[in-house]
Scaffold this motif. Structure first.
Motif, PDB file in Angstrom:
ATOM      1  N   SER A  94      53.654   2.068  52.491  1.00  0.00           N
ATOM      2  CA  SER A  94      53.690   0.974  51.580  1.00  0.00           C
ATOM      3  C   SER A  94      52.799   0.113  52.177  1.00  0.00           C
ATOM      4  O   SER A  94      52.195  -0.633  50.982  1.00  0.00           O
ATOM      5  CB  SER A  94      55.073   0.284  52.045  1.00  0.00           C
ATOM      6  OG  SER A  94      56.341   0.824  51.675  1.00  0.00           O
ATOM      7  N   VAL A  95      52.325  -0.199  53.345  1.00  0.00           N
ATOM      8  CA  VAL A  95      51.184  -1.208  53.584  1.00  0.00           C
ATOM      9  C   VAL A  95      50.052  -0.560  53.591  1.00  0.00           C
ATOM     10  O   VAL A  95      48.953  -1.007  52.886  1.00  0.00           O
ATOM     11  CB  VAL A  95      51.482  -1.598  55.186  1.00  0.00           C
ATOM     12  CG1 VAL A  95      50.180  -2.487  55.752  1.00  0.00           C
ATOM     13  CG2 VAL A  95      52.885  -2.335  55.270  1.00  0.00           C
ATOM     14  N   ALA A  98      50.114   1.340  49.506  1.00  0.00           N
ATOM     15  CA  ALA A  98      50.436   0.644  48.193  1.00  0.00           C
ATOM     16  C   ALA A  98      49.854  -0.842  48.286  1.00  0.00           C
ATOM     17  O   ALA A  98      50.053  -1.597  47.342  1.00  0.00           O
ATOM     18  CB  ALA A  98      52.037   0.648  48.080  1.00  0.00           C
ATOM     19  N   GLY A  99      49.603  -1.221  49.511  1.00  0.00           N
ATOM     20  CA  GLY A  99      49.080  -2.462  49.666  1.00  0.00           C
ATOM     21  C   GLY A  99      49.957  -3.640  49.825  1.00  0.00           C
ATOM     22  O   GLY A  99      49.836  -4.828  49.737  1.00  0.00           O
ATOM     23  N   LEU A 100      51.388  -3.210  50.029  1.00  0.00           N
ATOM     24  CA  LEU A 100      52.513  -4.154  50.088  1.00  0.00           C
ATOM     25  C   LEU A 100      52.123  -5.281  51.298  1.00  0.00           C
ATOM     26  O   LEU A 100      51.689  -4.475  52.313  1.00  0.00           O
ATOM     27  CB  LEU A 100      53.748  -3.634  50.005  1.00  0.00           C
ATOM     28  CG  LEU A 100      54.235  -2.944  48.830  1.00  0.00           C
ATOM     29  CD1 LEU A 100      55.484  -2.411  49.223  1.00  0.00           C
ATOM     30  CD2 LEU A 100      54.310  -3.970  47.851  1.00  0.00           C
ATOM     31  N   PRO A 101      52.366  -6.480  51.250  1.00  0.00           N
ATOM     32  CA  PRO A 101      52.623  -7.208  52.617  1.00  0.00           C
ATOM     33  C   PRO A 101      53.418  -6.482  53.623  1.00  0.00           C
ATOM     34  O   PRO A 101      54.372  -5.910  53.172  1.00  0.00           O
ATOM     35  CB  PRO A 101      53.063  -8.335  52.258  1.00  0.00           C
ATOM     36  CG  PRO A 101      52.830  -8.624  50.691  1.00  0.00           C
ATOM     37  CD  PRO A 101      52.994  -7.223  50.318  1.00  0.00           C
ATOM     38  N   PRO A 104      57.726  -7.602  53.601  1.00  0.00           N
ATOM     39  CA  PRO A 104      58.581  -6.931  52.365  1.00  0.00           C
ATOM     40  C   PRO A 104      58.445  -5.414  52.724  1.00  0.00           C
ATOM     41  O   PRO A 104      59.588  -4.813  52.223  1.00  0.00           O
ATOM     42  CB  PRO A 104      57.830  -7.244  51.153  1.00  0.00           C
ATOM     43  CG  PRO A 104      57.054  -8.535  51.457  1.00  0.00           C
ATOM     44  CD  PRO A 104      56.541  -8.737  52.848  1.00  0.00           C
ATOM     45  N   ALA A 105      57.530  -4.627  53.199  1.00  0.00           N
ATOM     46  CA  ALA A 105      57.451  -3.380  53.359  1.00  0.00           C
ATOM     47  C   ALA A 105      58.372  -3.010  54.289  1.00  0.00           C
ATOM     48  O   ALA A 105      59.211  -1.928  54.441  1.00  0.00           O
ATOM     49  CB  ALA A 105      56.022  -3.016  53.709  1.00  0.00           C
ATOM     50  N   LYS A 106      58.320  -3.815  55.462  1.00  0.00           N
ATOM     51  CA  LYS A 106      59.236  -3.704  56.629  1.00  0.00           C
ATOM     52  C   LYS A 106      60.796  -3.808  56.083  1.00  0.00           C
ATOM     53  O   LYS A 106      61.801  -2.945  56.517  1.00  0.00           O
ATOM     54  CB  LYS A 106      59.147  -4.762  57.673  1.00  0.00           C
ATOM     55  CG  LYS A 106      60.002  -4.660  58.977  1.00  0.00           C
ATOM     56  CD  LYS A 106      60.313  -3.253  59.602  1.00  0.00           C
ATOM     57  CE  LYS A 106      61.115  -3.681  60.737  1.00  0.00           C
ATOM     58  NZ  LYS A 106      61.413  -2.394  61.371  1.00  0.00           N
ATOM     59  N   ALA A 108      61.866  -3.326  53.076  1.00  0.00           N
ATOM     60  CA  ALA A 108      62.233  -2.139  52.079  1.00  0.00           C
ATOM     61  C   ALA A 108      62.401  -0.762  53.024  1.00  0.00           C
ATOM     62  O   ALA A 108      63.213  -0.006  52.773  1.00  0.00           O
ATOM     63  CB  ALA A 108      61.215  -1.727  51.250  1.00  0.00           C
TER      64      ALA A 108
END
Length: 129
Positions: A94-95, A98-101, A104-106, A108
């Motif tokens: 995710s990080v 996908a480049g999520l912060p 929020p990735a943690k 999810a």
């Protein structure tokens, strides 16, 4: 045996409450050990282990009301290691991909891990078959 949360929502809520307690145990032990000067990776290993031990005690007695002994405990450790691997892979993907912060990735990854851990704990660790 049905594995969906809808088949036993009260049990899933108890499992989730135990997970919240495990998080408190994990973070408290981590804070105390790291504040005392223990390197953070050692503190993480010990605090996570305390959370898993707490989880086994409460889930076996409160959530699933099952007596499993050493065999169930070994299965429980296996499920938690599997869940840790999956959630870590989800977090990294995710990080990094996908480049999520991170937060929020943690969140999810943790939510996904909750459902994986509950399903395997109910079906395999604390099952009556």
């Amino acid at each position: 045996m049905r594995l969906s949360v809808r088949s036993n929502p009260w049990q899933f809520l108890k499992f989730s409450a135990v997970g919240g307690l495990n998080t408190v145990v994990d973070f408290t032990v981590f804070f105390l050990l790291s504040s005392a000067g223990l390197p953070y990776m050692a503190a993480q290993l010990l605090s996570y282990s305390c959370g898993v031990g707490n989880s086994y005690v409460w889930n076996s007695r409160f959530t699933f009301k099952a007596e499993g002994g050493m065999k169930a405990f070994v299965k429980f450790i296996g499920v938690n290691l599997f869940t840790l691997i999956i959630t870590t892979a989800l977090l990294i993907g995710s990080v990094e991909t996908a480049g999520l912060p991170v937060l929020p990735a943690k969140a999810a990854a943790t939510l996904g891990g909750l459902f994986i851990n509950y399903g395997l704990s109910r079906w395999w660790v604390f099952s009556s078959h």
